[in-house]
Design a protein around this motif. Sequence first.
Motif, PDB file in Angstrom:
ATOM      1  N   TRP A  16     -20.741 -38.092  11.888  1.00 43.97           N
ATOM      2  CA  TRP A  16     -21.004 -38.059  13.667  1.00 43.97           C
ATOM      3  C   TRP A  16     -21.879 -37.775  13.977  1.00 43.97           C
ATOM      4  O   TRP A  16     -21.936 -38.005  15.099  1.00 43.97           O
ATOM      5  N   TRP A  17     -22.685 -38.051  13.232  1.00 40.04           N
ATOM      6  CA  TRP A  17     -24.090 -38.620  14.057  1.00 40.04           C
ATOM      7  C   TRP A  17     -24.585 -40.191  14.091  1.00 40.04           C
ATOM      8  O   TRP A  17     -25.612 -40.769  14.736  1.00 40.04           O
TER       9      TRP A  17
ATOM     10  N   PRO B 160     -13.737 -35.437  -3.301  1.00 42.38           N
ATOM     11  CA  PRO B 160     -13.089 -35.021  -2.439  1.00 42.38           C
ATOM     12  C   PRO B 160     -14.209 -34.718  -1.127  1.00 42.38           C
ATOM     13  O   PRO B 160     -15.525 -34.542  -2.070  1.00 42.38           O
ATOM     14  N   VAL B 161     -14.137 -34.755  -0.004  1.00 38.54           N
ATOM     15  CA  VAL B 161     -14.900 -34.712   0.701  1.00 38.54           C
ATOM     16  C   VAL B 161     -14.152 -33.072   2.092  1.00 38.54           C
ATOM     17  O   VAL B 161     -13.169 -33.690   2.149  1.00 38.54           O
ATOM     18  N   THR B 162     -14.611 -32.645   2.504  1.00 44.90           N
ATOM     19  CA  THR B 162     -14.623 -31.417   3.197  1.00 44.90           C
ATOM     20  C   THR B 162     -15.270 -31.925   4.531  1.00 44.90           C
ATOM     21  O   THR B 162     -16.126 -31.193   4.953  1.00 44.90           O
ATOM     22  N   LEU B 163     -14.150 -32.419   5.445  1.00 49.90           N
ATOM     23  CA  LEU B 163     -14.778 -32.308   7.073  1.00 49.90           C
ATOM     24  C   LEU B 163     -14.685 -30.330   8.273  1.00 49.90           C
ATOM     25  O   LEU B 163     -13.655 -29.992   7.651  1.00 49.90           O
ATOM     26  N   SER B 164     -15.394 -30.977   8.967  1.00 52.35           N
ATOM     27  CA  SER B 164     -14.825 -29.857   9.336  1.00 52.35           C
ATOM     28  C   SER B 164     -14.137 -29.534  10.432  1.00 52.35           C
ATOM     29  O   SER B 164     -13.578 -30.256  11.249  1.00 52.35           O
ATOM     30  N   VAL B 165     -13.444 -28.482  10.667  1.00 51.26           N
ATOM     31  CA  VAL B 165     -12.601 -28.518  11.945  1.00 51.26           C
ATOM     32  C   VAL B 165     -13.032 -28.701  13.223  1.00 51.26           C
ATOM     33  O   VAL B 165     -14.217 -28.283  13.411  1.00 51.26           O
TER      34      VAL B 165
ATOM     35  N   VAL C 279      -4.701 -45.876  11.615  1.00 49.42           N
ATOM     36  CA  VAL C 279      -6.078 -46.377  11.206  1.00 49.42           C
ATOM     37  C   VAL C 279      -6.672 -45.557  12.822  1.00 49.42           C
ATOM     38  O   VAL C 279      -8.209 -45.501  12.253  1.00 49.42           O
ATOM     39  N   ALA C 280      -5.940 -45.054  13.464  1.00 53.82           N
ATOM     40  CA  ALA C 280      -6.539 -44.029  15.240  1.00 53.82           C
ATOM     41  C   ALA C 280      -7.040 -42.989  14.125  1.00 53.82           C
ATOM     42  O   ALA C 280      -8.034 -42.108  14.656  1.00 53.82           O
ATOM     43  N   ILE C 281      -5.980 -42.296  13.272  1.00 56.57           N
ATOM     44  CA  ILE C 281      -6.564 -41.450  12.261  1.00 56.57           C
ATOM     45  C   ILE C 281      -7.715 -41.344  10.893  1.00 56.57           C
ATOM     46  O   ILE C 281      -8.471 -40.139  10.608  1.00 56.57           O
ATOM     47  N   ALA C 282      -8.161 -42.423  10.548  1.00 58.50           N
ATOM     48  CA  ALA C 282      -8.817 -42.530   9.821  1.00 58.50           C
ATOM     49  C   ALA C 282     -10.280 -42.845  10.496  1.00 58.50           C
ATOM     50  O   ALA C 282     -11.156 -42.195  10.219  1.00 58.50           O
ATOM     51  N   SER C 283      -9.900 -43.792  11.795  1.00 55.78           N
ATOM     52  CA  SER C 283     -10.925 -43.813  12.540  1.00 55.78           C
ATOM     53  C   SER C 283     -11.397 -42.403  13.689  1.00 55.78           C
ATOM     54  O   SER C 283     -12.779 -41.931  13.015  1.00 55.78           O
ATOM     55  N   GLU C 284     -10.834 -41.844  13.249  1.00 55.75           N
ATOM     56  CA  GLU C 284     -11.364 -40.482  14.094  1.00 55.75           C
ATOM     57  C   GLU C 284     -11.959 -39.663  12.638  1.00 55.75           C
ATOM     58  O   GLU C 284     -12.642 -38.705  13.299  1.00 55.75           O
ATOM     59  N   MET C 285     -11.222 -39.307  11.729  1.00 50.92           N
ATOM     60  CA  MET C 285     -11.649 -38.708  10.567  1.00 50.92           C
ATOM     61  C   MET C 285     -13.642 -39.247  10.023  1.00 50.92           C
ATOM     62  O   MET C 285     -14.208 -38.413   9.438  1.00 50.92           O
ATOM     63  N   TYR C 286     -13.412 -40.363  10.229  1.00 51.48           N
ATOM     64  CA  TYR C 286     -14.610 -41.401   9.324  1.00 51.48           C
ATOM     65  C   TYR C 286     -16.208 -40.821  10.657  1.00 51.48           C
ATOM     66  O   TYR C 286     -17.124 -40.034  10.698  1.00 51.48           O
ATOM     67  N   LYS C 287     -15.493 -40.102  12.240  1.00 48.25           N
ATOM     68  CA  LYS C 287     -16.393 -40.106  13.129  1.00 48.25           C
ATOM     69  C   LYS C 287     -16.441 -38.809  13.406  1.00 48.25           C
ATOM     70  O   LYS C 287     -17.761 -38.249  13.305  1.00 48.25           O
ATOM     71  N   ARG C 288     -15.715 -37.971  12.181  1.00 51.82           N
ATOM     72  CA  ARG C 288     -16.106 -36.522  12.016  1.00 51.82           C
ATOM     73  C   ARG C 288     -16.988 -35.862  10.886  1.00 51.82           C
ATOM     74  O   ARG C 288     -17.797 -35.276  10.563  1.00 51.82           O
ATOM     75  N   TRP C 289     -17.246 -36.961   9.878  1.00 49.40           N
ATOM     76  CA  TRP C 289     -17.325 -37.210   8.861  1.00 49.40           C
ATOM     77  C   TRP C 289     -19.115 -37.805   9.312  1.00 49.40           C
ATOM     78  O   TRP C 289     -19.922 -36.850   8.399  1.00 49.40           O
TER      79      TRP C 289
ATOM     80  N   ALA D 270      -9.620 -25.356  15.526  1.00 45.22           N
ATOM     81  CA  ALA D 270      -9.789 -23.353  14.352  1.00 45.22           C
ATOM     82  C   ALA D 270      -8.833 -22.397  15.999  1.00 45.22           C
ATOM     83  O   ALA D 270      -8.467 -21.694  15.222  1.00 45.22           O
ATOM     84  N   LEU D 271      -8.955 -22.619  16.580  1.00 41.71           N
ATOM     85  CA  LEU D 271      -7.991 -21.468  17.916  1.00 41.71           C
ATOM     86  C   LEU D 271      -6.671 -22.386  17.674  1.00 41.71           C
ATOM     87  O   LEU D 271      -6.067 -21.371  17.323  1.00 41.71           O
TER      88      LEU D 271
END
Length: 107
Positions: free
Chosen positions: A66-67, A88-93, A54-64, A98-99
Motif C-alpha cells: 500500500w505504501w 502464504p500472505v494475509t492481506l488486510s480487509v 488483471v484488475a483483481i491482482a493489481s488491486e490485491m498488490y496495492k493492498r499488499w 469488514a462492514l
Amino acid sequence: MITFTDGAALICVIPSDSSNGVYLVRAEPMGDILLISHECPACNFNKKRSCRHVAIASEMYKRWQWWEPAKEIKTVTKRIVLQPDWEPVTLSVTMEEALRAVSVHAS
C-alpha cells in the motif's frame, strides 16, 4: 482471496467465472511497472483489453504494498504454476469487506 509470495511478487489464486477452477495470477513490480502474468482465455482472445484477473491482482498488490506509488500495469500471457516454496500472505480487509462481514454476522 488466497495469496502467496515468492519473495519478489504477489501471486493471487482467483476463481474462474464458472467456479470450476482457479487462475494463478502473478503481480511483480519492475520499477514503475507492475507486471501481471497469467494465462486465461479472455486475455488470449482479446489482446487489447485486460480481463478481471488483471484488475483483481493489481488491486490485491496495492493492498499488499500500500505504501508504494501507483504503477503502470503491463500484462504478459504466461502460465503460473503453484510452487511448494511460496509463502502464504494475509492481506488486510477493506472497510467495505469488514462492514459486509459485520452485517452478515449480525443478522
